[in-house]
Design a protein around this motif. Sequence first.
Motif, PDB file in Angstrom:
ATOM      1  N   GLU A 136      -0.920  -8.459  18.268  1.00  0.00           N
ATOM      2  CA  GLU A 136      -1.825  -9.456  18.847  1.00  0.00           C
ATOM      3  C   GLU A 136      -3.255  -9.113  18.423  1.00  0.00           C
ATOM      4  O   GLU A 136      -3.726  -8.013  18.733  1.00  0.00           O
ATOM      5  CB  GLU A 136      -1.703  -9.467  20.368  1.00  0.00           C
ATOM      6  N   PRO A 137      -3.934  -9.979  17.685  1.00  0.00           N
ATOM      7  CA  PRO A 137      -3.493 -11.284  17.197  1.00  0.00           C
ATOM      8  C   PRO A 137      -2.331 -11.147  16.204  1.00  0.00           C
ATOM      9  O   PRO A 137      -2.043 -10.058  15.732  1.00  0.00           O
ATOM     10  CB  PRO A 137      -4.736 -11.848  16.501  1.00  0.00           C
ATOM     11  N   ILE A 138      -1.664 -12.281  15.903  1.00  0.00           N
ATOM     12  CA  ILE A 138      -0.534 -12.264  14.983  1.00  0.00           C
ATOM     13  C   ILE A 138      -0.980 -11.658  13.658  1.00  0.00           C
ATOM     14  O   ILE A 138      -1.972 -12.085  13.070  1.00  0.00           O
ATOM     15  CB  ILE A 138       0.005 -13.689  14.768  1.00  0.00           C
ATOM     16  N   PRO A 139      -0.278 -10.633  13.174  1.00  0.00           N
ATOM     17  CA  PRO A 139      -0.713  -9.962  11.946  1.00  0.00           C
ATOM     18  C   PRO A 139      -0.614 -10.865  10.716  1.00  0.00           C
ATOM     19  O   PRO A 139       0.239 -11.755  10.645  1.00  0.00           O
ATOM     20  CB  PRO A 139       0.259  -8.777  11.825  1.00  0.00           C
ATOM     21  N   ARG A 140      -1.490 -10.604   9.764  1.00  0.00           N
ATOM     22  CA  ARG A 140      -1.439 -11.274   8.466  1.00  0.00           C
ATOM     23  C   ARG A 140      -0.667 -10.378   7.504  1.00  0.00           C
ATOM     24  O   ARG A 140      -0.928  -9.177   7.417  1.00  0.00           O
ATOM     25  CB  ARG A 140      -2.853 -11.514   7.932  1.00  0.00           C
ATOM     26  N   ILE A 141       0.311 -10.962   6.801  1.00  0.00           N
ATOM     27  CA  ILE A 141       1.183 -10.198   5.911  1.00  0.00           C
ATOM     28  C   ILE A 141       0.684 -10.306   4.464  1.00  0.00           C
ATOM     29  O   ILE A 141       0.432 -11.397   3.966  1.00  0.00           O
ATOM     30  CB  ILE A 141       2.637 -10.690   5.992  1.00  0.00           C
ATOM     31  N   THR A 142       0.559  -9.153   3.804  1.00  0.00           N
ATOM     32  CA  THR A 142       0.198  -9.103   2.392  1.00  0.00           C
ATOM     33  C   THR A 142       1.207  -8.221   1.667  1.00  0.00           C
ATOM     34  O   THR A 142       1.574  -7.153   2.151  1.00  0.00           O
ATOM     35  CB  THR A 142      -1.214  -8.520   2.196  1.00  0.00           C
ATOM     36  N   TRP A 143       1.663  -8.690   0.497  1.00  0.00           N
ATOM     37  CA  TRP A 143       2.584  -7.912  -0.328  1.00  0.00           C
ATOM     38  C   TRP A 143       1.883  -7.431  -1.588  1.00  0.00           C
ATOM     39  O   TRP A 143       1.117  -8.172  -2.214  1.00  0.00           O
ATOM     40  CB  TRP A 143       3.802  -8.747  -0.723  1.00  0.00           C
ATOM     41  N   ILE A 144       2.151  -6.178  -1.962  1.00  0.00           N
ATOM     42  CA  ILE A 144       1.583  -5.570  -3.164  1.00  0.00           C
ATOM     43  C   ILE A 144       2.725  -5.297  -4.139  1.00  0.00           C
ATOM     44  O   ILE A 144       3.748  -4.722  -3.766  1.00  0.00           O
ATOM     45  CB  ILE A 144       0.837  -4.260  -2.859  1.00  0.00           C
ATOM     46  N   SER A 145       2.554  -5.699  -5.404  1.00  0.00           N
ATOM     47  CA  SER A 145       3.596  -5.549  -6.413  1.00  0.00           C
ATOM     48  C   SER A 145       3.632  -4.114  -6.943  1.00  0.00           C
ATOM     49  O   SER A 145       2.711  -3.329  -6.708  1.00  0.00           O
ATOM     50  CB  SER A 145       3.352  -6.515  -7.573  1.00  0.00           C
ATOM     51  N   PRO A 146       4.684  -3.759  -7.704  1.00  0.00           N
ATOM     52  CA  PRO A 146       4.746  -2.416  -8.292  1.00  0.00           C
ATOM     53  C   PRO A 146       3.579  -2.106  -9.219  1.00  0.00           C
ATOM     54  O   PRO A 146       3.284  -0.937  -9.472  1.00  0.00           O
ATOM     55  CB  PRO A 146       6.076  -2.438  -9.066  1.00  0.00           C
ATOM     56  N   ARG A 147       2.907  -3.153  -9.717  1.00  0.00           N
ATOM     57  CA  ARG A 147       1.729  -2.933 -10.579  1.00  0.00           C
ATOM     58  C   ARG A 147       0.425  -2.997  -9.798  1.00  0.00           C
ATOM     59  O   ARG A 147      -0.650  -3.193 -10.375  1.00  0.00           O
ATOM     60  CB  ARG A 147       1.735  -3.973 -11.715  1.00  0.00           C
ATOM     61  N   SER A 148       0.534  -2.877  -8.461  1.00  0.00           N
ATOM     62  CA  SER A 148      -0.628  -2.823  -7.556  1.00  0.00           C
ATOM     63  C   SER A 148      -1.396  -4.132  -7.495  1.00  0.00           C
ATOM     64  O   SER A 148      -2.577  -4.153  -7.133  1.00  0.00           O
ATOM     65  CB  SER A 148      -1.580  -1.677  -7.956  1.00  0.00           C
ATOM     66  N   ASP A 149      -0.746  -5.254  -7.820  1.00  0.00           N
ATOM     67  CA  ASP A 149      -1.374  -6.564  -7.704  1.00  0.00           C
ATOM     68  C   ASP A 149      -0.993  -7.202  -6.370  1.00  0.00           C
ATOM     69  O   ASP A 149       0.125  -7.024  -5.883  1.00  0.00           O
ATOM     70  CB  ASP A 149      -0.912  -7.488  -8.845  1.00  0.00           C
ATOM     71  N   VAL A 150      -1.941  -7.959  -5.787  1.00  0.00           N
ATOM     72  CA  VAL A 150      -1.632  -8.727  -4.574  1.00  0.00           C
ATOM     73  C   VAL A 150      -0.781  -9.928  -4.971  1.00  0.00           C
ATOM     74  O   VAL A 150      -1.145 -10.701  -5.863  1.00  0.00           O
ATOM     75  CB  VAL A 150      -2.919  -9.190  -3.874  1.00  0.00           C
ATOM     76  N   ILE A 151       0.367 -10.078  -4.336  1.00  0.00           N
ATOM     77  CA  ILE A 151       1.298 -11.152  -4.670  1.00  0.00           C
ATOM     78  C   ILE A 151       0.855 -12.441  -3.977  1.00  0.00           C
ATOM     79  O   ILE A 151       0.619 -12.445  -2.767  1.00  0.00           O
ATOM     80  CB  ILE A 151       2.729 -10.766  -4.250  1.00  0.00           C
TER      81      ILE A 151
END
Length: 389
Positions: A136-151
């Motif tokens: 709380e607040p609802i979390p924001r989801i971020t994914w990082i690729s194997p090459r360290s890039d934000v997906i």
Amino acid sequence: FNETPVSWCILKPLISCLLVGAEHAVDCVATGLPDPEVFWSLPDGTLINNGLQSDDSGIRNRRYIIFGNGTLLLQQMGKKDEGDYTCYAKNKLGKDERKVSVKVGPNAPKIKLKSQFLMRVKFGESATLSCQATGEPIPRITWISPRSDVIPMSSERFQIMDDGTLVVKKVRLADEGKYTCVARNSAGDDVKNMKLEVEPEEPFINGMKGKSTGKVWGVSYQAVLLDCRAEGKPEPRVWWVTPYVHQNGSLEIRGVRKTDEGRYVCLAKNHLGEASLLVQLDVASLAEKPSFAFPNIEILAIKQDGGELTLECPARGKPNPEFAWVLPNGTMLIPGTRFHRFTHHLGNGTLRISQPVATDKGVYRCLAKNVAGQAEKLDIQHSRAFSQY
């Protein structure tokens, strides 16, 4: 004993800040003779006493409990439970009250099922990596690729769902590695790592296993590329019998000549097997883009006589063009294929419709393509005759 009105000994704290889902005790100690009766009022006005120790909604059962000393126990707190909680104490000589303000603060994210670390998939299948988080607040989801890039949330290769799940589409060997999910809000963050692996696979070339064939046209003194995209695990060794090999297995012939015509074989091999691609290379001395001798738009009426309707595609070019028909519903027919009552014959680009009906109306596109370019012819079929302009 002398009777005394109500007085307050302890009420702490006057303002309480709680975490979402937390349990918290709010003290309310009152004295007097005779002993005062203590009860609480919730922010919505509901009264709680020793005889009624929980709300009656059936959803939040026994979330509010009053102990014998007047202490109120708050359980499973959420943002909707914020507000003023009022403690009342009364005996026959009087009544008094005290308020405690309760605020429910942010709760740091917590990712579920963090023990899921390894995901194995087959070549070409989609991989689903889970990352469900609370907070709380609802979390924001971020994914990082194997090459360290934000997906990105959505792309040709990836899709992040509303619940934080990452979908890797049509997995290839290059997609292997560690993927990191980060759940973040104003109270903090949490991290989950997942490793994606592709299962061992025998080689395949341009998406085909085993032996496959192809044909390529080149134009004299121009470069021609023979495509040989080999995949597999372990990564296969790729070779041709001639030089100028690209890293992805493609063969480039620069300044191609008539003497370069012939059959070229690409081979890919690992310990699980091998695949081969036989490419027939033809060389044209002069290239000419496909064209039509007649108008490339034709309007015809469908005759529902139980016979056959023939659509021609008389394109010419150097080298001879290859044909494809696109039906009104978007289906593409290459030469030699059939779809229900529609048949694209080999060689001359003819499309035949057996036993045509009114629902066959629409735009039929013929695509004629060679090394020099592409041309298109439209056949517009109507269920009744129209004048052609």
